[in-house]
Design a protein around this motif. Sequence first.
Motif, short mmCIF file in Angstrom:
data_model
loop_
_atom_site.label_atom_id
_atom_site.label_comp_id
_atom_site.label_asym_id
_atom_site.label_seq_id
_atom_site.Cartn_x
_atom_site.Cartn_y
_atom_site.Cartn_z
N LEU A 1 0.83 -1.21 0.00
CA LEU A 1 0.00 0.00 0.00
C LEU A 1 0.86 1.26 0.00
N ASP B 1 -2.85 -5.02 0.68
CA ASP B 1 -4.06 -4.46 1.28
C ASP B 1 -5.13 -4.28 0.22
N HIS C 1 -4.68 -9.22 2.69
CA HIS C 1 -5.53 -8.68 3.75
C HIS C 1 -6.78 -8.09 3.08
N PRO D 1 -8.77 0.34 9.84
CA PRO D 1 -8.35 0.01 8.48
C PRO D 1 -8.80 1.07 7.49
N GLY D 2 -8.02 1.20 6.42
CA GLY D 2 -8.43 2.12 5.36
C GLY D 2 -7.33 2.97 4.79
N GLY E 1 -0.02 5.06 7.19
CA GLY E 1 0.50 6.29 7.79
C GLY E 1 -0.23 6.79 9.01
N ASP F 1 -0.89 -4.83 12.40
CA ASP F 1 -0.94 -4.02 11.18
C ASP F 1 -1.40 -2.61 11.50
N GLY G 1 0.74 1.50 11.87
CA GLY G 1 1.58 2.33 12.73
C GLY G 1 2.79 1.60 13.29
N GLY H 1 4.08 -0.38 6.49
CA GLY H 1 4.00 0.30 5.20
C GLY H 1 5.00 1.44 5.14
N ASN H 2 4.61 2.56 5.76
CA ASN H 2 5.45 3.76 5.69
C ASN H 2 6.84 3.56 6.28
C1 DX5 Z 1 -4.37 -0.18 6.79
C2 DX5 Z 1 -3.58 -1.30 6.17
C3 DX5 Z 1 -2.16 -1.38 6.58
C4 DX5 Z 1 -1.34 -0.18 6.26
C5 DX5 Z 1 -0.17 -0.09 7.19
O1 DX5 Z 1 -5.69 -0.31 6.43
O2 DX5 Z 1 -4.17 -2.56 6.49
O3 DX5 Z 1 -1.53 -2.56 6.06
O4 DX5 Z 1 -0.85 -0.18 4.95
O5 DX5 Z 1 0.53 1.07 6.90
P1 DX5 Z 1 1.45 1.81 7.98
O6 DX5 Z 1 2.50 0.79 8.38
O7 DX5 Z 1 2.01 2.95 7.23
O8 DX5 Z 1 0.58 2.17 9.14
#
Ligand code: DX5
Length: 219
Positions: free
Chosen positions: A11, A36, A67, A142-143, A146, A176, A178, A198-199
């Motif tokens: 993502l 994602d 996911h 979720p959604g 960052g 999953d 932060g 992710g980030n």
């Molecule tokens: C949120 C996703 C996560 C997200 C995590 O809905 O399920 O997988 O990409 O991203 P970071 O690690 O940046 O919070």
Amino acid sequence: MKKVLVAPSLLSADFAAMGEAAARLAQAGADVVHCDIMDGSFVPAITFGAQMVAAVRPKSDLPIDVHLMVEAPERHVEAFAAAGADWITFHPEACRHPHRLLQSIRALGCKAGIVLNPGTPVAVAEYLVEACDLVLLMSVNPGAGGQSFLPDTLRKARAVAALREALSLAFDIEIDGGINVDTARQAIDAGVNVLVAGNAVFGAPDMAQAIAAIRGGSK
Ligand code: DX5
Ligand code: ZN
């Protein structure tokens, strides 16, 4: 202690270069590729579907962790398994028969798991975990990537680890949202062994160093 795995989320990758991102992850020492899938209904955003998973599949030998943030996930698991998913998780709120869906995912040859939103109690998992290879705990709503880590997820991780112990089961506990070096450490201490990021991976100047730091080892 289970092996700690890092699962970077595509993502946060460049959507115009997903194949390259998946290939880079393997070189950078990631363990799993997290995908994602958002349908614009279970969550507001729309990301990508099984065709994208099929397109990135040949670019990496790593397991692909799908996911599903979608309504009626039972309509889609076959397509994602055919696309090359190795793990498939879904949100029980989105599905009328979650136990049956876990069985179906396993029958497709994939690891099966449920995802617990921040507001979803562990009790929802109690009679599903026996059919789970993994339980994914959302540490943000979720959604979107960052967002900031919700610390109460650590209490939930400890409760899920205690449930696993009480039932003598062996499922993985994944987290999953932060996740960075600090929150990863707290999550591992609470019983988590699969860290989605992710980030913290795609936004890092050195991806390999970031993955190693999140895992907690040195590279
Ligand atoms: C949120 C996703 C996560 C997200 C995590 O809905 O399920 O997988 O990409 O991203 P970071 O690690 O940046 O919070
Ligand atoms: Zn995710």
